[in-house]
Scaffold this motif. Sequence first.
Motif, PDB file in Angstrom:
ATOM      1  N   LEU A 196       0.699  -1.192  -0.024  1.00 22.45           N
ATOM      2  CA  LEU A 196      -0.003  -0.161   0.118  1.00 22.45           C
ATOM      3  C   LEU A 196       1.011   1.115  -0.169  1.00 22.45           C
ATOM      4  CD1 LEU A 196      -2.856  -0.983   2.795  1.00 22.45           C
ATOM      5  CD2 LEU A 196      -2.864  -0.747   0.127  1.00 22.45           C
ATOM      6  N   CYS A 197       1.907   1.218   0.636  1.00 21.10           N
ATOM      7  CA  CYS A 197       2.829   2.369   0.587  1.00 21.10           C
ATOM      8  C   CYS A 197       3.385   2.708  -0.780  1.00 21.10           C
ATOM      9  CB  CYS A 197       3.954   2.167   1.768  1.00 21.10           C
ATOM     10  SG  CYS A 197       3.316   2.151   3.559  1.00 21.10           S
ATOM     11  N   LEU A 198       3.723   1.531  -1.442  1.00 24.19           N
ATOM     12  CA  LEU A 198       4.283   1.648  -2.915  1.00 24.19           C
ATOM     13  C   LEU A 198       3.240   2.137  -3.605  1.00 24.19           C
ATOM     14  CD1 LEU A 198       6.377  -1.644  -3.518  1.00 24.19           C
ATOM     15  CD2 LEU A 198       7.336   0.764  -3.190  1.00 24.19           C
ATOM     16  N   ALA A 199       2.127   1.835  -3.472  1.00 27.17           N
ATOM     17  CA  ALA A 199       0.751   2.520  -4.091  1.00 27.17           C
ATOM     18  C   ALA A 199       0.853   3.730  -4.407  1.00 27.17           C
ATOM     19  CB  ALA A 199      -0.379   1.439  -4.192  1.00 27.17           C
ATOM     20  N   ALA A 200       1.001   4.157  -2.853  1.00 26.39           N
ATOM     21  CA  ALA A 200       0.516   5.622  -2.246  1.00 26.39           C
ATOM     22  C   ALA A 200       1.826   6.445  -2.945  1.00 26.39           C
ATOM     23  CB  ALA A 200       0.486   5.819  -0.967  1.00 26.39           C
ATOM     24  N   GLY A 201       2.904   5.905  -3.177  1.00 24.17           N
ATOM     25  CA  GLY A 201       4.028   6.723  -3.780  1.00 24.17           C
ATOM     26  C   GLY A 201       3.728   7.200  -5.119  1.00 24.17           C
ATOM     27  N   ALA A 202       3.021   6.224  -5.770  1.00 27.90           N
ATOM     28  CA  ALA A 202       2.470   6.500  -7.039  1.00 27.90           C
ATOM     29  C   ALA A 202       1.727   7.626  -7.412  1.00 27.90           C
ATOM     30  CB  ALA A 202       2.240   5.144  -8.028  1.00 27.90           C
ATOM     31  N   SER A 203       0.955   8.084  -6.406  1.00 29.89           N
ATOM     32  CA  SER A 203       0.110   9.144  -6.633  1.00 29.89           C
ATOM     33  C   SER A 203       0.768  10.497  -6.581  1.00 29.89           C
ATOM     34  CB  SER A 203      -0.979   9.125  -5.113  1.00 29.89           C
ATOM     35  OG  SER A 203      -2.028  10.131  -5.380  1.00 29.89           O
ATOM     36  N   ARG A 204       0.476  11.430  -7.220  1.00 28.62           N
ATOM     37  CA  ARG A 204       0.858  12.832  -7.502  1.00 28.62           C
ATOM     38  C   ARG A 204       0.066  13.918  -7.256  1.00 28.62           C
ATOM     39  NH1 ARG A 204       4.700  10.092  -6.820  1.00 28.62           N
ATOM     40  NH2 ARG A 204       6.566  10.081  -8.037  1.00 28.62           N
ATOM     41  N   ARG A 205      -1.067  13.701  -6.602  1.00 28.12           N
ATOM     42  CA  ARG A 205      -1.843  14.733  -6.222  1.00 28.12           C
ATOM     43  C   ARG A 205      -1.430  15.950  -5.436  1.00 28.12           C
ATOM     44  NH1 ARG A 205      -8.016  12.684  -4.560  1.00 28.12           N
ATOM     45  NH2 ARG A 205      -8.209  14.812  -5.317  1.00 28.12           N
ATOM     46  N   PRO A 206      -2.020  16.918  -5.886  1.00 30.63           N
ATOM     47  CA  PRO A 206      -1.442  18.007  -5.068  1.00 30.63           C
ATOM     48  C   PRO A 206      -2.042  18.342  -3.724  1.00 30.63           C
ATOM     49  CG  PRO A 206      -3.069  18.892  -6.782  1.00 30.63           C
ATOM     50  CD  PRO A 206      -2.934  17.224  -6.911  1.00 30.63           C
ATOM     51  N   GLY A 207      -1.433  18.784  -2.799  1.00 33.16           N
ATOM     52  CA  GLY A 207      -1.681  19.089  -1.392  1.00 33.16           C
ATOM     53  C   GLY A 207      -1.350  17.974  -0.440  1.00 33.16           C
ATOM     54  N   GLN A 208      -0.848  17.040  -0.907  1.00 35.69           N
ATOM     55  CA  GLN A 208      -0.510  15.896  -0.161  1.00 35.69           C
ATOM     56  C   GLN A 208       0.790  15.759   0.165  1.00 35.69           C
ATOM     57  OE1 GLN A 208      -2.411  12.599  -2.087  1.00 35.69           O
ATOM     58  NE2 GLN A 208      -4.354  13.213  -1.643  1.00 35.69           N
ATOM     59  N   ARG A 238       0.849  -0.461 -10.474  1.00 37.19           N
ATOM     60  CA  ARG A 238       0.484  -1.951 -11.134  1.00 37.19           C
ATOM     61  C   ARG A 238       1.001  -3.086 -10.285  1.00 37.19           C
ATOM     62  NH1 ARG A 238       1.400   0.627 -16.146  1.00 37.19           N
ATOM     63  NH2 ARG A 238       3.342  -0.661 -16.544  1.00 37.19           N
ATOM     64  N   THR A 239       2.161  -3.084 -10.071  1.00 33.22           N
ATOM     65  CA  THR A 239       2.728  -4.143  -9.231  1.00 33.22           C
ATOM     66  C   THR A 239       2.127  -4.072  -8.060  1.00 33.22           C
ATOM     67  OG1 THR A 239       4.996  -3.573 -10.193  1.00 33.22           O
ATOM     68  CG2 THR A 239       4.984  -4.812  -8.085  1.00 33.22           C
ATOM     69  N   ALA A 240       1.909  -2.970  -7.143  1.00 30.97           N
ATOM     70  CA  ALA A 240       1.174  -3.274  -5.817  1.00 30.97           C
ATOM     71  C   ALA A 240      -0.034  -3.805  -5.952  1.00 30.97           C
ATOM     72  CB  ALA A 240       1.164  -1.639  -5.359  1.00 30.97           C
ATOM     73  N   VAL A 241      -0.910  -3.342  -6.780  1.00 29.32           N
ATOM     74  CA  VAL A 241      -2.254  -3.980  -7.073  1.00 29.32           C
ATOM     75  C   VAL A 241      -2.150  -5.298  -7.362  1.00 29.32           C
ATOM     76  CG1 VAL A 241      -4.217  -3.787  -8.510  1.00 29.32           C
ATOM     77  CG2 VAL A 241      -3.263  -1.806  -7.653  1.00 29.32           C
ATOM     78  N   GLY A 242      -1.255  -5.796  -8.339  1.00 32.37           N
ATOM     79  CA  GLY A 242      -1.022  -7.255  -8.716  1.00 32.37           C
ATOM     80  C   GLY A 242      -0.561  -8.124  -7.385  1.00 32.37           C
ATOM     81  N   VAL A 243       0.215  -7.372  -6.342  1.00 35.47           N
ATOM     82  CA  VAL A 243       0.444  -8.134  -5.445  1.00 35.47           C
ATOM     83  C   VAL A 243      -0.643  -8.091  -4.449  1.00 35.47           C
ATOM     84  CG1 VAL A 243       1.571  -8.102  -3.048  1.00 35.47           C
ATOM     85  CG2 VAL A 243       2.924  -7.363  -5.269  1.00 35.47           C
ATOM     86  N   LEU A 244      -1.352  -7.342  -4.138  1.00 29.59           N
ATOM     87  CA  LEU A 244      -2.613  -7.540  -3.530  1.00 29.59           C
ATOM     88  C   LEU A 244      -3.832  -8.413  -3.899  1.00 29.59           C
ATOM     89  CD1 LEU A 244      -3.266  -3.531  -2.361  1.00 29.59           C
ATOM     90  CD2 LEU A 244      -2.571  -5.334  -0.876  1.00 29.59           C
ATOM     91  N   CYS A 245      -3.851  -8.512  -5.383  1.00 28.18           N
ATOM     92  CA  CYS A 245      -4.575  -9.498  -6.177  1.00 28.18           C
ATOM     93  C   CYS A 245      -4.215 -10.777  -5.760  1.00 28.18           C
ATOM     94  CB  CYS A 245      -4.690  -9.019  -7.624  1.00 28.18           C
ATOM     95  SG  CYS A 245      -5.703  -7.433  -7.897  1.00 28.18           S
ATOM     96  N   PHE A 246      -2.797 -11.016  -5.930  1.00 26.75           N
ATOM     97  CA  PHE A 246      -2.226 -12.300  -5.678  1.00 26.75           C
ATOM     98  C   PHE A 246      -2.585 -12.881  -4.351  1.00 26.75           C
ATOM     99  CE2 PHE A 246       1.338 -14.719  -4.142  1.00 26.75           C
ATOM    100  CZ  PHE A 246       1.348 -15.710  -4.953  1.00 26.75           C
TER     101      PHE A 246
END
Length: 668
Positions: free
Chosen positions: A87-99, A460-468
Motif C-alpha cells: 500500500l505504501c508503494l502504491a501511495a507513492g505513485a500518487s501525485r495529487r497536489p496538497g498531499q 500496477r505492481t502493488a495492485v498485482g501483489v494485493l490481487c495475488f
Amino acid sequence: MIVAALIGFALAALTCLRRRDDHRTQYLGWVILTATSVLTVVTGCRALSGHAEQVSLPWGAPAPVTLAADHLSGMMLVICFGLAAPLCLAAGASRRPGQQSLPALVAALLGALLLVLTSANLYALLLGWEGLTFTFYLLTNLERHLPGRGAAATRAASFGKISGSALLIGGLLLSTGSGSLDMASWSSVASGPSRDIGYLLLLVGFACKVGLIPMQIWLPPTYTAAPAPARALLAGVAVNAGFYGWLRTLQVLGSPPAWLATTVLLIGGITAILGIAQAAVADNLARLIAWSSVENAGVIAAGFGMGLVGANSGQPRLAAAGLVAATAQIVAHSLGKSLLFCATMAIDDDAGTLDLDELRGIGRRLPAAGIGLTIGALTLAGMPLTAGFASEWLTLQALMQQFRTDSLAFQLGAAFAGSLVALTIGVAGLTFVRVVGLTAYGDAAGTEATPRTDISRVYRTAVGVLCFLCLAVSAAAHWEFAAIARGLSQLVGDSARAANAPGWVIQPVYSGFSALSPGKLWIELPLMCLVVLAVTVLFSGRDLWRVRKAPVWSSGSPGVERQGGYTSFSFANPMRRVLATLLVSADHTAPTEDPVRADSVTEGMVRPLLRQVTVVEIVERYAYAPAWRVLMRAVHQAQRLQSGRLDAYLTYMLLTVVAAISVVTFWY
C-alpha cells in the motif's frame, strides 16, 4: 527489531517533513515506509515462530514504554504490515497536489499501530492509541479545503477520545486490582464488578475503533474524507488495532461474564446487517466500501462472540472455533478492503469523482484498477477462490455450534447472530455485483471513448501483489490456518490446530461436523469449467463462436429510444424497497425543474419526473441527534452563566465548599 522499526518510521517522517515540496524526497519517504514495513513483517514472523522480543523504552513517567512481540502480536504484525508494504508503494505513485505531508502522517500512523500491537503495559497501549486517534484526525482533515472534511475529522477525533477514555478507565480499574500497569498482571484480578466493568470498557474502547454500533457513525465519513492513498491504510491496516485489542483482552482476562458474551453476539449480528444495508444503497464508491467495513466488523464480532461463549463455557474447542473464524475474517477483510481502496486511488486521480453512476466502465479505462475492484469485491462478497469464502463459511459454521452449550441465552444469541450474518452474506453478494458489473465493467454507452490512462508500473505492481494475496491465501488456506492456530495458541492452546484436517481440508475445529477444501477448489473448479467448455464445443460446433448482434432493449414503452440498462441507482432500488424499514428510506417524485430536461419534452410526451430517494442512518437520527439537541440546550443554558456577577460566583463557590465540608464531616 521493534526499535529498528520505530526508528525507520521516524526516519521516513523526518525525511518527508524536511523537504515537503520535493517529489523525489516524498517518494524516498514511501520507499523507507515500505522497507520498514517489511522489517516489521520479519519481526512478526520471528515472534510467530517462537522468537519473542521485549524491550523497555524509558520515555518518561508513569512507567517505561514496554514493548513485546509474542505469538498473538506477531500474527497481527504480519497481517497489518504485510499489507502496509504494497500500500505504501502504491501511495507513492500518487501525485495529487496538497498531499506533501501525507508520507509523514502515514509514518506516524504506522508507528502508533506498532506501539499498540506490541504494547505490554497500559502506558504503552494508551500512548499508541492516542497516536492513532491523532493521526486519524490529521489524515481526515488533510484536504481541509474540501467540503465535509472538518466535520468528519471532528467525528474521528471525538470517537477516538471516547475510545481512549474507555481504555484508560478500564485499564486503571484492572491495574488497581492487580497492582501493576503490566497487562499480563490483569489475569490475577479477582472476579467481581470491577473486573467485569473493566472487561466491558476495554471491549467498548476497542469496538469504537472498528465501528460496531452504536459507535459506527464516525467511520464512513472518515474513510470517505481521507485522501485516497490513506484510505486503504486506515481501513485495511490501522483498523486491525481494534480487533487485536479484543483478542488481547480475552487472552489476558480469560472468561468473560455471560451477559457480555451474549451482548457481543447480538451487536455483531446487528452491525453486520446494518452495515451491508447501507453499503447496498450507497451511491459513492468510497462510502460503499466504508460501510462494508462496518459490515465486516459485525461479522468478525459475531465470530469473536462465539469465542467468548466458549471461554465462558469452559470449552476451549468452542472458543477456538469462533476465534479461528474471526481471525480468518480479519485477514480476508484486510486483504479485500486494502485492494478496493487501493483501486479507488487511481480512480479518484483519473475521474475526480467516486459517484458510481459516473464511473461506469472505469475498468476498461483503468485496467489495473478494474481488476483490483473485481477481485477485492469478490473477496468481500465471499466468493469461491478468494480469501473471503473460507472465512465467511467458517464464521457460519462456528455460529452453528451453539448446541454445544447448555445456556439458552448463548443458544438464542448465536442463532440470532447466525441468521443475520447469513442474510448479510447474501446481501453482500448483490452489493458487490453492482461494483463489478455496473461500475468496473458496466456499459458506458453515451460517453465518448476514453483511451487508457497511463498508470505507473509501481502502482500496477502493488495492485498485482494485493490481487495475488487475495487469491493465494485461499489456495494456501491450509498454511493460513496453521499460522492462525499458532497465533491463537496463547488463547486456546492447541485447540485451534484442529481447524486443519488431513488432505488440505479445513473444518470448524470439530471434526465430522462439516469440511471444506479451498485449495482443492482451485483445482476442481477450473477443471469443471474446462469440461463444460469442451462439451459445449463438442456439441455446438462452429455455432458457439458465432455472435448475433442486436439492439439493446430498454423498454416496451413508445418514445423510449435510449439504449441502456440498469444504472447503479436503479439496481439498488429493490434493496431500498426490501430494507425500507431498516434504512428508513423515502421516495419523492415531482416534475423536473431542470430547464435542460424540460426543454427536451416534445409534444405528446409526459413531462419527465425527478425522483429523489433519501436514506437515513437510523442510529444517528434516533440516538445521537436527540442527545445532541439536549446537549446543545444545556450548553446554551450554561452560556447564560458566563455573563453573571462576580459576587454571585463567589457566593456559589463558598456554598459549594461549605456543602463539601459538611458532607465529609458527616460521612466520617
